[in-house]
Design an enzyme around this catalytic site. Structure first.
Site, short mmCIF file in Angstrom:
data_model
loop_
_atom_site.label_atom_id
_atom_site.label_comp_id
_atom_site.label_asym_id
_atom_site.label_seq_id
_atom_site.Cartn_x
_atom_site.Cartn_y
_atom_site.Cartn_z
N SER A 232 0.84 -1.20 0.00
CA SER A 232 0.00 0.00 0.00
C SER A 232 0.87 1.25 0.00
O SER A 232 0.39 2.35 -0.26
CB SER A 232 -0.93 0.00 1.22
N ASP B 72 5.96 -6.74 2.58
CA ASP B 72 5.11 -7.21 1.48
C ASP B 72 5.95 -7.53 0.25
O ASP B 72 6.87 -6.78 -0.08
CB ASP B 72 4.11 -6.11 1.11
N GLU C 214 -8.61 -10.03 3.76
CA GLU C 214 -8.99 -8.66 3.38
C GLU C 214 -10.39 -8.64 2.76
O GLU C 214 -10.66 -9.38 1.80
CB GLU C 214 -7.96 -8.07 2.40
O1 KIV Z 1 -0.36 -3.40 1.62
C1 KIV Z 1 -1.05 -3.39 2.63
O2 KIV Z 1 -1.15 -2.40 3.36
C2 KIV Z 1 -1.79 -4.60 2.95
C3 KIV Z 1 -2.83 -4.52 4.02
C4 KIV Z 1 -4.04 -3.85 3.48
C5 KIV Z 1 -3.14 -5.83 4.59
O3 KIV Z 1 -1.59 -5.60 2.34
#
Ligand code: KIV
Length: 268
Positions: free
Chosen positions: A42, A80, A177
């Protein structure tokens, strides 16, 4: 915090997770005692101003992950895996996951249901802790659309099957999610690893929210699942207006803000 402790929290204590992307925010999160920090892709939206998460790359994610771990050295940090960092080949995926750990993350997160289970299993066998992510998976929004998942029996079965497959593959936790509350509850009761919900209702083992969203910095972003704990946009705006006004009308800086010579009688 470590994986053993995270696993033990299931059915005992809810897990509170937030995202962070920079050194100072991570420091604040650690000072607040948050259980886990996610350096989410994100970042593509909230840090880089892109209109989706597809556009961020490994190079950019590694910068954010390094900064966050420096700010929160004692907090469990999940990094991520950005779009195309794990889809092209198994070897590239493992290398990129390794780079995320080398940048300071304690685990990686990647999106996808049972079809990514074999990849997760490979990563786990190589000593890479993996958090799964099912339900609405933003990297696939061009294919699946932006909507909650689990509304039909087919979707429900698919989600439960995926959650089981990810657990069996060795994931230590799964983000749910925008999953309907009842299905999120069923998944949480079915698997023995913690579920972390975002828009997945009250019965997940933990919750995660995006920094800019729950602090109200993302002014017009108001999805149903979000609770804003601060009106950050207005508070920051007001402070900047105050500063700007004080510069213009000569109220800042004052005598307290200036450097003086060691022997100075006229500048007291
Ligand atoms: O990238 C992110 O912030 C996420 C969350 C929404 C779980 O994957």
């Amino acid at each position: 915090m470590n994986i053993k402790k995270i696993l033990k929290m299931k059915n005992k204590e809810k897990i509170a997770m937030i995202t962070a992307y920079d050194y100072v925010s991570a420091k604040i999160a650690e000072a607040a005692g948050i259980d886990m920090i996610l350096v989410g892709d994100s970042a593509s939206n909230v840090m880089l101003g892109n209109d989706d998460t597809v556009k961020i790359g490994m190079d950019e994610m590694l910068i954010f992950i390094k900064a966050v771990k420096k700010g929160a050295p004692n907090t469990f940090v999940v990094g991520d895996m950005p779009f195309l960092s794990y889809q092209v080949s198994e070897s590239e995926a493992i290398k990129n996951a390794g780079l995320i750990l080398k940048a300071g993350a304690d685990a990686v997160k990647l999106e996808g249901g049972k079809y990514v289970a074999p990849l997760i299993n490979k990563m786990v066998n190589y000593g890479i802790p993996v958090m799964g992510h099912i339900g609405f998976t933003p990297q696939s929004y061009k294919q699946i659309g932006i909507s909650s998942k689990g509304k039909t029996k087919t979707e429900e079965d698919m989600l439960i099957e995926s959650a089981i497959a990810l657990e069996e593959a060795g994931a230590f936790s799964i983000v749910l999610e925008m999953v309907t509350e009842l299905v999120a509850k069923k998944i949480t009761e079915t698997i023995s690893i913690p579920t972390i919900g975002i828009g997945a209702g009250r019965f997940c083992d933990g919750q995660v929210l995006v920094w800019h969203d729950f602090l109200g910095l993302n002014k017009d972003f108001e999805p149903k699942f979000l609770k804003k704990y601060l009106n950050g946009f207005e508070l920051f705006k007001k402070a900047i207006e105050n500063y700007s006004n004080e510069v213009k009308n000569g109220k800042f800086p004052t005598i307290e803000n200036v450097f003086k010579p060691i022997e100075s009688s006229d500048q007291k």
